[in-house]
Enzyme design. Structure first.
Site, PDB file in Angstrom:
ATOM      1  N   GLY A  31       0.861  -1.179   0.000  1.00 30.69           N
ATOM      2  CA  GLY A  31       0.000   0.000   0.000  1.00 30.69           C
ATOM      3  C   GLY A  31       0.892   1.221   0.000  1.00 30.69           C
ATOM      4  N   SER A  60       5.736  -5.479  -1.183  1.00 33.22           N
ATOM      5  CA  SER A  60       5.686  -4.069  -1.572  1.00 33.22           C
ATOM      6  C   SER A  60       6.078  -3.187  -0.390  1.00 33.22           C
ATOM      7  CB  SER A  60       4.292  -3.738  -2.114  1.00 33.22           C
ATOM      8  OG  SER A  60       4.267  -2.484  -2.744  1.00 33.22           O
ATOM      9  N   ALA A  61       5.162  -2.376   0.153  1.00 34.05           N
ATOM     10  CA  ALA A  61       5.493  -1.519   1.293  1.00 34.05           C
ATOM     11  C   ALA A  61       5.996  -2.341   2.474  1.00 34.05           C
ATOM     12  CB  ALA A  61       4.271  -0.701   1.706  1.00 34.05           C
ATOM     13  N   HIS A 105       8.941  -3.524  -6.844  1.00 37.16           N
ATOM     14  CA  HIS A 105       8.300  -3.167  -8.123  1.00 37.16           C
ATOM     15  C   HIS A 105       9.315  -2.568  -9.096  1.00 37.16           C
ATOM     16  CE1 HIS A 105       4.194  -3.660  -6.491  1.00 37.16           C
ATOM     17  NE2 HIS A 105       4.611  -2.979  -5.436  1.00 37.16           N
ATOM     18  N   GLU A 126       8.815  -7.392  -9.984  1.00 40.38           N
ATOM     19  CA  GLU A 126       7.576  -8.060  -9.596  1.00 40.38           C
ATOM     20  C   GLU A 126       7.671  -9.562  -9.866  1.00 40.38           C
ATOM     21  OE1 GLU A 126       4.256  -6.107 -11.378  1.00 40.38           O
ATOM     22  OE2 GLU A 126       4.405  -4.388 -10.035  1.00 40.38           O
TER      23      GLU A 126
END
Length: 242
Positions: A86, A118-119, A155, A190
């Protein structure tokens, strides 16, 4: 420490978290109860976010940390910790607000498995200064969990849209390296992940990653950047040295 840092929640058009199932199952080693930290969610509320992860991982029992009256006590009893993607700034801000950064560090150093994407992977590095996210909120500090003594860029991509004149991802990371010549940045694509286990760091997945570094010569005092390609399953343990 047992830390799995997934670049993303999806690979291409696969379903949510499905590309990481084999990584996650191997990492948990039969653990079924997971404490989930959904603080990176902004447009997705935390109850819905927790349910989304539960739906993607039906063989596990996923409980959101926000469901407990005391976040510190929830961490003390956690068998495994997941941190979702997020907005990285929102995630770190809430970790500081709840005063649980040190609690998470202690748990992971004791051997509790950690999985982030991700985060949730971004905060595993020295700081969040190489996140791709907008700073929509200001945390007290950019300093993060520091499970690994370098910066992460989940990413990561080399793609540049035709006609787009803004900086590429590589150019932005190189700017960081020029100002921080002693801090490597690893860009993971990714579908890929970094695995820290038993003091060893390896690249998981099908795609190569990129390490950005910079060095300053005594003569010019100007930092020069360098990109190094790292291969899947490559031992990256030397990047754990501070």
């Amino acid at each position: 420490m047992k830390v799995l840092m997934l670049s993303s929640s999806r690979k291409r058009d696969e379903e949510y978290l499905q590309h990481g199932l084999s990584f996650i199952n191997s990492h948990l080693n039969a653990i079924k109860e997971v404490l989930f930290i959904p603080y990176a969610g902004v447009t997705l509320n935390w109850d819905d976010y927790t349910q989304k992860v539960q739906d993607a991982l039906p063989l596990l029992t996923i409980t959101g940390i926000h469901e407990y009256p005391n976040a510190k006590e929830a961490l003390q009893s956690a068998k495994a910790i997941f941190v979702g993607g997020g907005n990285t700034f929102n995630l770190l801000s809430h970790l500081y607000q709840q005063d649980i950064l040190v609690d998470i560090q202690h748990k992971i150093k004791q051997g509790t498995p950690y999985v982030g994407w991700s985060a949730g992977s971004n905060i595993c590095g020295n700081s969040i200064r190489t996140t791709n996210d907008m700073p929509i909120i200001q945390p007290p500090s950019f300093e993060a969990l520091n499970f690994v003594p370098f910066q992460l860029n989940p990413h990561y991509t080399d793609y540049q849209a035709p006609g787009h004149n803004g900086e590429t991802r590589a150019q932005r990371i190189e700017e960081f390296c020029v100002l921080n010549p002693n801090m490597p940045v690893i860009g993971i694509r990714e579908g890929s992940a970094l695995l820290l286990e038993n003091g060893r760091l390896t690249l998981k997945g099908e795609l190569d990653a990129v390490v950005f570094t910079a060095s300053c010569t005594e003569k010019t005092k100007i930092a020069k950047t360098k990109q190094t390609i790292i291969k899947r399953k490559q031992d990256l343990s030397h990047y754990l040295q501070k």
